[in-house]
Design a protein around this motif. Sequence first.
Motif, PDB file in Angstrom:
ATOM      1  N   LEU A  78       0.823  -1.204   0.000  1.00 38.98           N
ATOM      2  CA  LEU A  78       0.000   0.000   0.000  1.00 38.98           C
ATOM      3  C   LEU A  78       0.863   1.263   0.000  1.00 38.98           C
ATOM      4  O   LEU A  78       0.592   2.208  -0.741  1.00 38.98           O
ATOM      5  CB  LEU A  78      -0.933   0.003   1.208  1.00 38.98           C
ATOM      6  CG  LEU A  78      -2.030  -1.066   1.205  1.00 38.98           C
ATOM      7  CD1 LEU A  78      -2.867  -0.981   2.473  1.00 38.98           C
ATOM      8  CD2 LEU A  78      -2.925  -0.904  -0.023  1.00 38.98           C
ATOM      9  N   GLU A  79       1.919   1.252   0.820  1.00 42.15           N
ATOM     10  CA  GLU A  79       2.802   2.421   0.848  1.00 42.15           C
ATOM     11  C   GLU A  79       3.594   2.551  -0.445  1.00 42.15           C
ATOM     12  O   GLU A  79       3.836   3.661  -0.926  1.00 42.15           O
ATOM     13  CB  GLU A  79       3.741   2.347   2.049  1.00 42.15           C
ATOM     14  CG  GLU A  79       3.050   2.624   3.377  1.00 42.15           C
ATOM     15  CD  GLU A  79       4.025   3.001   4.461  1.00 42.15           C
ATOM     16  OE1 GLU A  79       3.900   4.117   5.015  1.00 42.15           O
ATOM     17  OE2 GLU A  79       4.911   2.183   4.761  1.00 42.15           O
ATOM     18  N   LEU A  80       4.006   1.425  -1.017  1.00 42.99           N
ATOM     19  CA  LEU A  80       4.739   1.473  -2.284  1.00 42.99           C
ATOM     20  C   LEU A  80       3.862   1.985  -3.419  1.00 42.99           C
ATOM     21  O   LEU A  80       4.325   2.719  -4.296  1.00 42.99           O
ATOM     22  CB  LEU A  80       5.287   0.090  -2.622  1.00 42.99           C
ATOM     23  CG  LEU A  80       6.504  -0.359  -1.809  1.00 42.99           C
ATOM     24  CD1 LEU A  80       6.830  -1.812  -2.108  1.00 42.99           C
ATOM     25  CD2 LEU A  80       7.709   0.523  -2.096  1.00 42.99           C
ATOM     26  N   GLU A  81       2.599   1.610  -3.403  1.00 46.89           N
ATOM     27  CA  GLU A  81       1.667   2.134  -4.406  1.00 46.89           C
ATOM     28  C   GLU A  81       1.556   3.642  -4.281  1.00 46.89           C
ATOM     29  O   GLU A  81       1.524   4.363  -5.286  1.00 46.89           O
ATOM     30  CB  GLU A  81       0.288   1.489  -4.224  1.00 46.89           C
ATOM     31  CG  GLU A  81       0.222   0.036  -4.678  1.00 46.89           C
ATOM     32  CD  GLU A  81      -1.113  -0.618  -4.342  1.00 46.89           C
ATOM     33  OE1 GLU A  81      -2.030   0.104  -3.902  1.00 46.89           O
ATOM     34  OE2 GLU A  81      -1.221  -1.842  -4.523  1.00 46.89           O
ATOM     35  N   GLN A  82       1.514   4.134  -3.048  1.00 47.53           N
ATOM     36  CA  GLN A  82       1.455   5.577  -2.833  1.00 47.53           C
ATOM     37  C   GLN A  82       2.744   6.247  -3.299  1.00 47.53           C
ATOM     38  O   GLN A  82       2.712   7.304  -3.943  1.00 47.53           O
ATOM     39  CB  GLN A  82       1.211   5.882  -1.357  1.00 47.53           C
ATOM     40  CG  GLN A  82       1.009   7.372  -1.075  1.00 47.53           C
ATOM     41  CD  GLN A  82       0.674   7.641   0.382  1.00 47.53           C
ATOM     42  OE1 GLN A  82       1.324   7.105   1.279  1.00 47.53           O
ATOM     43  NE2 GLN A  82      -0.327   8.473   0.617  1.00 47.53           N
ATOM     44  N   ALA A  83       3.885   5.625  -2.997  1.00 46.77           N
ATOM     45  CA  ALA A  83       5.178   6.175  -3.421  1.00 46.77           C
ATOM     46  C   ALA A  83       5.239   6.310  -4.937  1.00 46.77           C
ATOM     47  O   ALA A  83       5.673   7.347  -5.466  1.00 46.77           O
ATOM     48  CB  ALA A  83       6.307   5.277  -2.920  1.00 46.77           C
ATOM     49  N   ASN A  84       4.806   5.282  -5.641  1.00 41.12           N
ATOM     50  CA  ASN A  84       4.811   5.318  -7.108  1.00 41.12           C
ATOM     51  C   ASN A  84       3.847   6.353  -7.650  1.00 41.12           C
ATOM     52  O   ASN A  84       4.086   6.957  -8.700  1.00 41.12           O
ATOM     53  CB  ASN A  84       4.449   3.933  -7.658  1.00 41.12           C
ATOM     54  CG  ASN A  84       5.658   3.037  -7.833  1.00 41.12           C
ATOM     55  OD1 ASN A  84       6.593   3.378  -8.541  1.00 41.12           O
ATOM     56  ND2 ASN A  84       5.649   1.894  -7.177  1.00 41.12           N
ATOM     57  N   ARG A  85       2.767   6.555  -6.931  1.00 40.10           N
ATOM     58  CA  ARG A  85       1.743   7.510  -7.362  1.00 40.10           C
ATOM     59  C   ARG A  85       2.203   8.953  -7.153  1.00 40.10           C
ATOM     60  O   ARG A  85       1.934   9.829  -7.973  1.00 40.10           O
ATOM     61  CB  ARG A  85       0.469   7.234  -6.558  1.00 40.10           C
ATOM     62  CG  ARG A  85      -0.761   7.990  -7.012  1.00 40.10           C
ATOM     63  CD  ARG A  85      -2.012   7.433  -6.373  1.00 40.10           C
ATOM     64  NE  ARG A  85      -2.004   7.561  -4.905  1.00 40.10           N
ATOM     65  CZ  ARG A  85      -2.013   6.538  -4.059  1.00 40.10           C
ATOM     66  NH1 ARG A  85      -2.010   5.289  -4.513  1.00 40.10           N
ATOM     67  NH2 ARG A  85      -2.033   6.737  -2.757  1.00 40.10           N
ATOM     68  N   VAL A  86       2.906   9.194  -6.048  1.00 39.33           N
ATOM     69  CA  VAL A  86       3.262  10.557  -5.652  1.00 39.33           C
ATOM     70  C   VAL A  86       4.586  11.022  -6.265  1.00 39.33           C
ATOM     71  O   VAL A  86       4.725  12.181  -6.655  1.00 39.33           O
ATOM     72  CB  VAL A  86       3.327  10.653  -4.109  1.00 39.33           C
ATOM     73  CG1 VAL A  86       3.852  12.022  -3.670  1.00 39.33           C
ATOM     74  CG2 VAL A  86       1.951  10.403  -3.501  1.00 39.33           C
ATOM     75  N   PHE A  87       5.546  10.105  -6.361  1.00 42.16           N
ATOM     76  CA  PHE A  87       6.889  10.494  -6.793  1.00 42.16           C
ATOM     77  C   PHE A  87       7.227   9.841  -8.135  1.00 42.16           C
ATOM     78  O   PHE A  87       7.206   8.622  -8.269  1.00 42.16           O
ATOM     79  CB  PHE A  87       7.924  10.080  -5.750  1.00 42.16           C
ATOM     80  CG  PHE A  87       7.670  10.669  -4.392  1.00 42.16           C
ATOM     81  CD1 PHE A  87       7.679  12.039  -4.199  1.00 42.16           C
ATOM     82  CD2 PHE A  87       7.390   9.849  -3.308  1.00 42.16           C
ATOM     83  CE1 PHE A  87       7.433  12.588  -2.946  1.00 42.16           C
ATOM     84  CE2 PHE A  87       7.149  10.386  -2.054  1.00 42.16           C
ATOM     85  CZ  PHE A  87       7.172  11.761  -1.874  1.00 42.16           C
ATOM     86  N   ASN A  88       7.565  10.672  -9.094  1.00 48.14           N
ATOM     87  CA  ASN A  88       7.868  10.181 -10.443  1.00 48.14           C
ATOM     88  C   ASN A  88       9.107  10.893 -10.957  1.00 48.14           C
ATOM     89  O   ASN A  88       9.057  12.046 -11.381  1.00 48.14           O
ATOM     90  CB  ASN A  88       6.665  10.433 -11.366  1.00 48.14           C
ATOM     91  CG  ASN A  88       6.885   9.856 -12.742  1.00 48.14           C
ATOM     92  OD1 ASN A  88       7.811   9.088 -12.974  1.00 48.14           O
ATOM     93  ND2 ASN A  88       6.037  10.239 -13.676  1.00 48.14           N
ATOM     94  N   LYS A  89      10.246  10.194 -10.887  1.00 52.74           N
ATOM     95  CA  LYS A  89      11.497  10.761 -11.362  1.00 52.74           C
ATOM     96  C   LYS A  89      12.227   9.726 -12.197  1.00 52.74           C
ATOM     97  O   LYS A  89      12.127   8.519 -11.944  1.00 52.74           O
ATOM     98  CB  LYS A  89      12.388  11.193 -10.187  1.00 52.74           C
ATOM     99  CG  LYS A  89      11.853  12.383  -9.392  1.00 52.74           C
ATOM    100  CD  LYS A  89      12.828  12.809  -8.310  1.00 52.74           C
ATOM    101  CE  LYS A  89      14.083  13.430  -8.881  1.00 52.74           C
ATOM    102  NZ  LYS A  89      13.847  14.695  -9.609  1.00 52.74           N
ATOM    103  N   GLU A  90      12.989  10.188 -13.170  1.00 54.59           N
ATOM    104  CA  GLU A  90      13.709   9.292 -14.073  1.00 54.59           C
ATOM    105  C   GLU A  90      14.709   8.406 -13.329  1.00 54.59           C
ATOM    106  O   GLU A  90      14.921   7.246 -13.688  1.00 54.59           O
ATOM    107  CB  GLU A  90      14.457  10.113 -15.127  1.00 54.59           C
ATOM    108  CG  GLU A  90      13.556  10.795 -16.148  1.00 54.59           C
ATOM    109  CD  GLU A  90      13.032   9.826 -17.200  1.00 54.59           C
ATOM    110  OE1 GLU A  90      13.690   8.795 -17.434  1.00 54.59           O
ATOM    111  OE2 GLU A  90      11.973  10.122 -17.780  1.00 54.59           O
ATOM    112  N   ASN A  91      15.316   8.944 -12.281  1.00 59.71           N
ATOM    113  CA  ASN A  91      16.380   8.216 -11.576  1.00 59.71           C
ATOM    114  C   ASN A  91      15.889   7.521 -10.312  1.00 59.71           C
ATOM    115  O   ASN A  91      16.679   7.137  -9.459  1.00 59.71           O
ATOM    116  CB  ASN A  91      17.523   9.175 -11.213  1.00 59.71           C
ATOM    117  CG  ASN A  91      17.102  10.261 -10.223  1.00 59.71           C
ATOM    118  OD1 ASN A  91      15.921  10.640 -10.175  1.00 59.71           O
ATOM    119  ND2 ASN A  91      18.053  10.758  -9.451  1.00 59.71           N
TER     120      ASN A  91
END
Length: 220
Positions: A78-91
């Motif tokens: 659940l937290e990883l899904e939120q991380a992917n949703r909120v933070f989007n960077k190439e690196n």
Amino acid sequence: RVLSDFQVQQLPNISKEHTLYNEWQLRKKSANRFLRYFAKKTTTQTVLDLGCGNGWFTHIIAEISESNTVFGLDINPLELEQANRVFNKENLTFYYGNLFEIKEEFQEKFTLITLNACVQYFEDFEELIQQLETFLKPKGEIHIIDSPFYKLSEIEAAKQRTKGYYQKMGVPQMSDYYFHHSVALLKEFKVLYKPKNSIVSKMFQKKDSPFMWLLYVKKL
């Protein structure tokens, strides 16, 4: 303790009205202390943020330089899904997985590994460090931030406080997943920050993290 997407995006800054405001003020100081150290690295870094949760710390590490590659690893979907949703960077990449099962893929992959407020959720500290050492390149670093360690004489009392805390929170079963590690296990670590406990520091200095910042460097 679940935060909204907007709140996670702002971390370690959080509203003064939030019940966890004081805790995040301390964590912000710890994070900034590490980031100042990390920003001085003159070579490209490959970083693993273990126990990354919602990814706030992983993200601010990735923001230091686009040339660095940063990975966050956790077992909380659940937290990883939120991380992917909120933070989007190439690196920046987030992984779901158990570090004891991800072996070949991470062998000697990283120049630096961070554990921010998560060591206490691993039962065997020595096994944890041994596994992480295999993930490091020669002279690679492990940084432990905002995690408690105790004198042997303090551990039993700490266990009782933990049980009381989770009972008060209404999740007493969580105390079975919180482990109390001894400072005796830190012989191979260098202390980069140690909280000041003198009367003078308590009277005249602003509050800071009560936990040590610890560094382990892999040998050649």
